[in-house]
Write an enzyme that holds these catalytic residues in place. Structure first.
Site, mmCIF file in Angstrom:
data_model
loop_
_atom_site.group_PDB
_atom_site.id
_atom_site.type_symbol
_atom_site.label_atom_id
_atom_site.label_comp_id
_atom_site.label_asym_id
_atom_site.label_seq_id
_atom_site.Cartn_x
_atom_site.Cartn_y
_atom_site.Cartn_z
ATOM 1 N N ASP A 12 55.350 42.204 40.863
ATOM 2 C CA ASP A 12 54.355 41.979 39.814
ATOM 3 C C ASP A 12 53.328 40.970 40.360
ATOM 4 O O ASP A 12 53.518 40.388 41.432
ATOM 5 C CB ASP A 12 55.037 41.427 38.543
ATOM 6 N N SER A 13 52.278 40.735 39.585
ATOM 7 C CA SER A 13 51.308 39.710 39.971
ATOM 8 C C SER A 13 51.879 38.308 39.759
ATOM 9 O O SER A 13 51.441 37.342 40.365
ATOM 10 C CB SER A 13 50.049 39.847 39.115
ATOM 11 N N CYS A 76 54.728 46.142 36.795
ATOM 12 C CA CYS A 76 53.380 45.730 36.417
ATOM 13 C C CYS A 76 52.634 46.969 35.942
ATOM 14 O O CYS A 76 52.491 47.942 36.705
ATOM 15 C CB CYS A 76 52.688 45.129 37.642
ATOM 16 N N CYS A 190 51.837 45.282 29.048
ATOM 17 C CA CYS A 190 51.753 44.376 30.201
ATOM 18 C C CYS A 190 53.125 43.732 30.257
ATOM 19 O O CYS A 190 53.641 43.278 29.228
ATOM 20 C CB CYS A 190 50.677 43.317 29.987
HETATM 21 N N1 DGL Z 1 52.146 41.862 34.462
HETATM 22 C C1 DGL Z 1 51.055 42.689 34.818
HETATM 23 C C2 DGL Z 1 50.957 43.926 33.989
HETATM 24 O O1 DGL Z 1 51.962 44.437 33.552
HETATM 25 C C3 DGL Z 1 49.743 42.062 35.224
HETATM 26 C C4 DGL Z 1 49.251 40.833 34.525
HETATM 27 C C5 DGL Z 1 48.053 40.270 35.261
HETATM 28 O O2 DGL Z 1 48.221 39.800 36.388
HETATM 29 O O3 DGL Z 1 46.930 40.352 34.728
HETATM 30 O O4 DGL Z 1 49.908 44.482 33.778
#
Ligand code: DGL
Length: 266
Positions: A12-13, A76, A190
Site C-alpha cells: 500500500d502507499s 490499495c 480506500c
Molecule cells: N490506501 C490507498 C487506497 O486504498 C491509498 C491512499 C493514498 O495513499 O492516497 O486507495
C-alpha cells in the site's frame, strides 16, 4: 522473516493495507508477512494515473525479486483500480487486488442509493464506472474522494489526537449530493478508511452501513494458498518503508499489533 518460507507480500502507499492484513491473519495466523508501504510516494490518491502506473508495477517487480513472496496483495484501491492488470503482467506470482465493494453494497442497499468513499484518484476511475454499471445499474452511485481521511488514518495509527471534523466533512461530501439523503450504504473504497470506521460512524448524522472488501480478499488469499505449507506458529513479520523518518517510527506500536516487529527501509 522465517528463512526458507515464502511470505505474503502486502503493498500500500501507507498503513491502509493493515485493514486487509487483519482479516488475512485471522484466517492464516501463521503466515509470514512482508508489509510494504510506499511512504516515499504517499499519498497515492492525489497523484495522476500516469504517475501511479509509472511507479507501482516497477516497484512491485523490485519487491518481489527481493522478498520472493508466494503471493502479492495490492492492498490499495488506488493502485489496483489504475494498475492491477499491468502489475499482474509484470509479476510471475499470484496477485490479489483490492477494488471497491460496489457489488455487495448494491446487493444490500434498500434505498438503492450507495456512496463510494475513496481517494480522489479512485473515485474517478473507469473501473468504478464499470462496477457501478455491472452491479448497481438500478442504483444511484454517489462518489466522493477525500485525502484528509487518508491522513486521518495515518495519524490515528501514529497515536495522534484526531480532528473529528475530518470524518464529518468526508461524509458530507456524499450526503450533500443529490440523493444523498437516501443513501444507506457507504463503500469504504480506500484501504485506509476501515481504520477510521469508528470515527466515520461517530460523525454520521444518521446510521449508515459501511462496507469494504477486507474479508472477501482474505478469503481469496486463503483460497489461493490452500494446501501450502506455513510455519506451525505465528512468526514475526517485517514492515518495509520506501522512506523512513520519525513519523514512520511512531507507527511501531500499531505495526507490532499485527506482529510487524521489524521496521526497515527499502
Ligand atoms: N490506501 C490507498 C487506497 O486504498 C491509498 C491512499 C493514498 O495513499 O492516497 O486507495
Amino acid at each position: 522473516m522465517t528463512p526458507g518460507i515464502a511470505p505474503l507480500l502486502f503493498f500500500d502507499s501507507g498503513v491502509g493495507g493493515l485493514s486487509i492484513l487483519a482479516p488475512t491473519l485471522s484466517l492464516l495466523p501463521n503466515a509470514p508477512v512482508v508489509y510494504v508501504a510506499d511512504s516515499a510516494f504517499y499519498p497515492y490518491g492525489t497523484k495522476t494515473e500516469a504517475e501511479i502506473a509509472a511507479r507501482v508495477p516497477a516497484l512491485l517487480g523490485r519487491l518481489v525479486e527481493r522478498y520472493r513472496p508466494r503471493l502479492a496483495v495490492i492492498a490499495c484501491n488506488t493502485a489496483s483500480t489504475i494498475a492491477l492488470s499491468v502489475i499482474r503482467a509484470a509479476l510471475d506470482i499470484p496477485v490479489v487486488g483490492t477494488v471497491p465493494a460496489v457489488k455487495p453494497a448494491a446487493l444490500g442497499s434498500k434505498s438503492r442509493v450507495i456512496g463510494v468513499l475513496g481517494t480522489q484518484a479512485t473515485v474517478r476511475q473507469p473501473y468504478v464506472d464499470r462496477l457501478a454499471q455491472e452491479f448497481g445499474a438500478d442504483c444511484t452511485v454517489l462518489r466522493h474522494g477525500s485525502s484528509e481521511l487518508v491522513d486521518l488514518a495515518e495519524a490515528k495509527l501514529r497515536g495522534e489526537p484526531l480532528d473529528p471534523d475530518i470524518a464529518s466533512r468526508a461524509l458530507a461530501g456524499l450526503l450533500e449530493q443529490e440523493g444523498g439523503d437516501r443513501m444507506d450504504i457507504v463503500v469504504l473504497a480506500c484501504t485506509h478508511f476501515p481504520l477510521v470506521e469508528a470515527e466515520l460512524a461517530a460523525a454520521s448524522p444518521r446510521p449508515l452501513t459501511f462496507m469494504h472488501g477486507g474479508d472477501g480478499i482474505a478469503r481469496r488469499i486463503a483460497y489461493l494458498t490452500q494446501g501450502q505449507t506455513w510455519p506451525d506458529h505465528p512468526v514475526e513479520g517485517t514492515a518495509v518503508f520506501t522512506r523512513l523518518g520519525p513519523d514512520i517510527q511512531a507507527l511501531a506500536p500499531a505495526l507490532a499489533a499485527f506482529n510487524l516487529t521489524e521496521i526497515k527501509g527499502l
